[in-house]
Motif scaffolding. Structure first.
Motif, short mmCIF file in Angstrom:
data_model
loop_
_atom_site.label_atom_id
_atom_site.label_comp_id
_atom_site.label_asym_id
_atom_site.label_seq_id
_atom_site.Cartn_x
_atom_site.Cartn_y
_atom_site.Cartn_z
N MET A 163 36.04 27.34 39.74
CA MET A 163 35.43 28.30 40.65
C MET A 163 35.99 29.71 40.50
SD MET A 163 35.16 25.98 44.04
CE MET A 163 36.85 25.46 43.93
N GLY A 164 37.07 29.82 39.76
CA GLY A 164 37.68 31.14 39.64
C GLY A 164 38.45 31.50 40.89
N LYS A 165 38.85 30.47 41.66
CA LYS A 165 39.57 30.72 42.92
C LYS A 165 41.06 30.78 42.63
CE LYS A 165 40.32 28.17 46.97
NZ LYS A 165 40.05 26.87 47.58
N VAL A 166 41.70 31.89 42.98
CA VAL A 166 43.10 32.09 42.62
C VAL A 166 44.02 31.67 43.77
CG1 VAL A 166 44.78 33.78 41.80
CG2 VAL A 166 42.37 34.02 41.19
N PRO A 167 44.94 30.72 43.53
CA PRO A 167 45.85 30.30 44.59
C PRO A 167 46.87 31.40 44.92
CG PRO A 167 46.38 29.20 42.53
CD PRO A 167 45.13 29.97 42.29
N PRO A 168 47.52 31.32 46.09
CA PRO A 168 48.39 32.39 46.57
C PRO A 168 49.50 32.77 45.60
CG PRO A 168 48.28 30.57 48.16
CD PRO A 168 47.39 30.21 47.05
N LYS A 169 50.10 31.80 44.92
CA LYS A 169 51.25 32.14 44.08
C LYS A 169 50.88 32.60 42.68
CE LYS A 169 55.30 29.99 45.95
NZ LYS A 169 56.39 29.04 45.70
N ALA A 170 49.57 32.62 42.38
CA ALA A 170 49.14 33.07 41.06
C ALA A 170 48.80 34.56 41.09
CB ALA A 170 47.93 32.27 40.62
N ILE A 171 48.83 35.17 39.91
CA ILE A 171 48.49 36.60 39.81
C ILE A 171 47.03 36.70 39.40
CG2 ILE A 171 49.08 38.77 38.67
CD1 ILE A 171 51.69 37.00 37.74
N PRO A 172 46.19 37.30 40.22
CA PRO A 172 44.76 37.35 39.88
C PRO A 172 44.49 38.32 38.74
CG PRO A 172 45.17 38.44 41.99
CD PRO A 172 46.49 37.92 41.53
#
Ligand SMILES: Nc1ncnc2c1ncn2[C@@H]1O[C@H](COP(=O)(O)OP(=O)(O)O)[C@@H](O)[C@H]1O
Ligand SMILES: [Mg+2]
Lengths: 437, 261
Positions: free
Chosen positions: B244-253
């Motif tokens: 989905m291209g959904k970036v989790p909080p600890k990742a860098i978008p």
């Protein structure tokens, strides 16, 4: 060490399961395909000999056959590299014609004016100029193919027309003759053969080379501890190789000079004419020697040099070759330049043999050259082919033609037969390859 | 912590299009020595295209490549190899009709003092390297075409590690392999990592990725969705990035991250 014994066990187990025939071919590493071709050629030879009541397998006919094969065989060695890289060269006959005409004019008209008649350097200047011209034409084709991305089929189809037309313009269609006396030796004939003694020397050197190369290969593999052929196989290969060479020399040395030429020679050298006539052997013809040397050099280039390795790698997978860092375009240019040079050699042989340069020289040679390479096992899908196979292919083609001439078969029918043989040979090869997989 | 050092490779704002298709669109990835970075994404996401720009197979339309912090001129595969970049392509890219040794040394053949090919020396080295990778391999005299998928793969891998690569690109190296051979490749990656080689690994196996990679970079439609350290994210979160291209909080978008309303 445990490792090596394991492998040995494994090999022995595998060998035991094989039929003796298979084991023989594995041990000797003989190319069965090539052997099949030799077999086919022998059948053709014996067939023609039978049909012509023994006229085919004579020293005279075989000697002539070797001379007639030389020019196509030379070009076929280059065609192998062209076809291996999934290209084609339809222009070789026309390049032969054009370069031949230029060499003709050079030695018969231009150089005599500059250097005087029969100057000893005439032939070599002519030949070098021809080689340079052939290479330049080939390189031009190669650059258009490699850098302008025009398919080789089209570029050389254009070349076929352009160089044939250009040949006409050199002399407005006039035939140029005669050729320089030394240059003419490249065409064979009584003068252009090296005689019995020299032939034996060449034969012995060839035998020595066979033995040395087999020994050397064995030593190299021993040095790194690689598997080697069994000793009996090495002996067998050396013996067969030497016998073939010496057999060929014997045949060449059994074909005497024609009586009138021998008589003239005897008179000129103050030799008394003996009762039964004077037997002076032709020995190996110079064009045949040229073709053999070219075959060896081309085999060396294609198997021992980096350039040859690249040619085969490109043919197998052009993209992989490019990704491996090979300058594939330059390799293509070099292949076509080499092809052009070989056309020049063939042009020298055929103009020398005819003792003239004509407008039609080399017409249809492209087809015979391609056919020789393909009959010799060069795959049009690319990546596969051998120089020896192509030269053998040229010999098979020429055998068919000479045999049919000997039997008095008309030339339209000759063409039909050659065409049918070409298609059949390639079909058989396809079947063979499918089964070998 | 790694941010203090100079990256081995930095690909910045890389774009390339074929016809109208933006195969790679403003993508940035980096790689440190001794690090494994996994490139993830659906088929057609642009992973292979991106790494082919690094390996010199394609020329980028825009963007910059830095090797050890310095701009690198990579216009063809030869240039890339000069920087110590070796690649195992998804398509393998082996020359089918020559043997294993010839493939290992293709483009960099060993030669004798006379300038001829030193086939025995190449075969000797090939036997040594292949022996380490795939001890059962015996078919040194046959064209590579005759080999199985796994064997061809070992040839491609052997070729990449033969020349002391500093940067190794592996595009789905285990796609054609069985479980045992896959495990072998995993071991090899760990060993090369210990030697300080930086590795870009493209793989579809999320378990492998979590086992081997220090970081993941996820691509979607030619754009980078985001980067994350594997220890900071879960497999499900990474799948969310891929799908989905959904970036989790600890990742860098990255530029391709799903826009939150
Ligand atoms: N040489 C090419 N010519 C045209 N389109 C290409 C080429 N290479 C890749 N593409 C396109 O670029 C996109 C990305 O492909 P690719 O990099 O192979 O994806 P991935 O490796 O992530 O599966 C795809 O849409 C593909 O069709
Ligand atoms: Mg891909």
């Amino acid at each position: 060490m445990a490792d090596t014994t394991d492998t040995a066990h494994f090999n022995r187990a595998r060998n035991a399961a094989e039929s003796p025939v298979k084991r023989f071919f594995r041990a000797t590493e003989i190319d069965t395909r090539l052997l099949g071709m030799v077999g086919a050629m022998l059948i053709i030879w014996i067939g023609f000999d039978f049909l012509s009541n023994g006229l085919f397998l004579t020293p005279r006919n075989l000697w002539n056959l070797s001379v007639q094969t030389a020019s196509i065989a030379v070009m076929a060695t280059g065609m192998v590299l062209v076809i291996v890289t999934r290209n084609i060269d339809l222009s070789v006959g026309s390049i032969l014609g054009f370069v031949g005409m230029i060499m003709g004019v050079l030695q018969a008209e231009l150089l005599p004016q500059l250097l005087g008649f029969n100057h000893p350097a005439t032939w070599i200047i002519t030949l070098l100029a021809g080689l340079a011209l052939g290479a330049a034409i080939g390189a031009l084709h190669g650059m258009i193919i490699a850098f302008l991305n025009v398919p080789s089929f089209i570029v050389t189809l254009g070349g076929l027309l352009v160089w044939r037309g250009a040949t006409w313009f050199v002399t407005s269609g006039r035939t140029v003759a005669p050729m320089d006396a030394t240059f003419r030796l490249m065409g064979g004939g009584t003068e252009g053969s090296i005689g019995a003694t020299a032939s034996w020397i060449v034969g012995l050197i060839a035998c020595l080379a066979i033995v040395v190369s087999i020994l050397n290969a064995r030593k190299q593999r021993k040095r790194f501890g690689f598997p080697r052929r069994p000793v009996w196989a090495e002996y067998l290969l050396s013996a067969v190789g030497c016998l073939l060479v010496l057999g060929a020399v014997t045949i060449a040395n059994s074909y005497p000079w024609p009586t009138n030429i021998a008589r003239r020679y005897a008179e000129a050298n103050g030799i008394a004419w003996p009762e039964g006539g004077l037997f002076i052997a032709h020995g190996i013809a110079i064009p045949v020697l040229i073709a053999i040397v070219i075959g060896i050099v081309m085999t060396f280039i294609s198997t021992r040099l980096r350039f040859g390795r690249y040619v085969f790698a490109i043919g197998g997978n052009p993209e992989a070759a490019e990704l491996a860092g090979i300058k594939t375009r330059w390799v293509t240019v070099r292949i076509f330049a080499l092809m052009g040079m070989l056309c020049a050699v063939a042009a020298a042989i055929s103009t020398a043999r005819l003792n003239a340069a004509t407008n039609a020289q080399g017409e249809l040679d492209e087809l015979y050259t391609i056919a020789a390479a393909v009959i010799g096992g060069t795959s049009l899908a690319g990546g596969m082919g051998t120089i020896a196979g192509a030269m053998l292919g040229a010999l098979v083609m020429q055998s068919l033609q000479s045999g049919m001439v000997l039997l008095g078969i008309d030339s339209p029918l000759q063409r039909i037969v050659v065409g049918v043989v070409l298609v059949t040979a390639v079909w058989l090869d396809t079947v063979y390859r499918a089964r070998a997989k | 912590m790694t941010e203090q050092r100079t990256p081995l490779v930095e690909m910045k704002n890389i774009s390339i299009s074929f016809g109208g298709i933006h195969a790679v669109d403003n993508a940035s990835v980096d790689l440190y020595p001794g690090e494994v970075v996994a490139l993830l994404g659906h088929n057609g996401a642009g992973k292979s295209t991106l790494i082919k720009i690094l390996s010199g197979a394609y020329r980028r339309d825009a963007g910059e490549i830095l090797i050890n912090g310095e701009p690198a001129e990579i216009n063809n595969p030869r240039d890339a190899k000069k920087y110590g970049i070796e690649t195992i392509y998804q398509t393998l890219a082996v020359a089918d009709n020559v043997d294993a040794a010839a493939n290992l040394y293709l483009g960099r053949e060993l030669r004798t003092p006379w300038g001829t090919l030193d086939d025995v020396a190449m075969e000797a080295k090939a036997r040594e390297v292949m022996g380490r990778l795939n001890p059962n391999f015996q078919r040194f005299k046959e064209p590579v075409k005759a080999l199985s998928g796994g064997q061809r793969q070992s040839v491609a891998i052997a070729r990449a590690i033969l020349f002391n690569a500093r940067i190794l690109i592996m595009d789905e190296p285990t796609a054609a392999l069985g479980p045992q051979e896959t495990a072998q490749v995993g071991e090899l990656i760990k060993q090369l990592k210990r030697e300080g080689i930086g590795i870009f690994l493209i793989s579809h196996d999320i378990h492998d990725v979590f086992d081997l990679a220090d970081r993941v970079s996820v691509m979607k439609n030619g754009q980078v969705v985001g980067h994350a350290r594997t220890e900071d994210v879960t497999k499900d979160e990474v799948l969310g990035m891929i799908i989905m291209g959904k970036v989790p909080p600890k990742a860098i978008p990255g530029p391709g991250a799903m826009q939150m309303a």
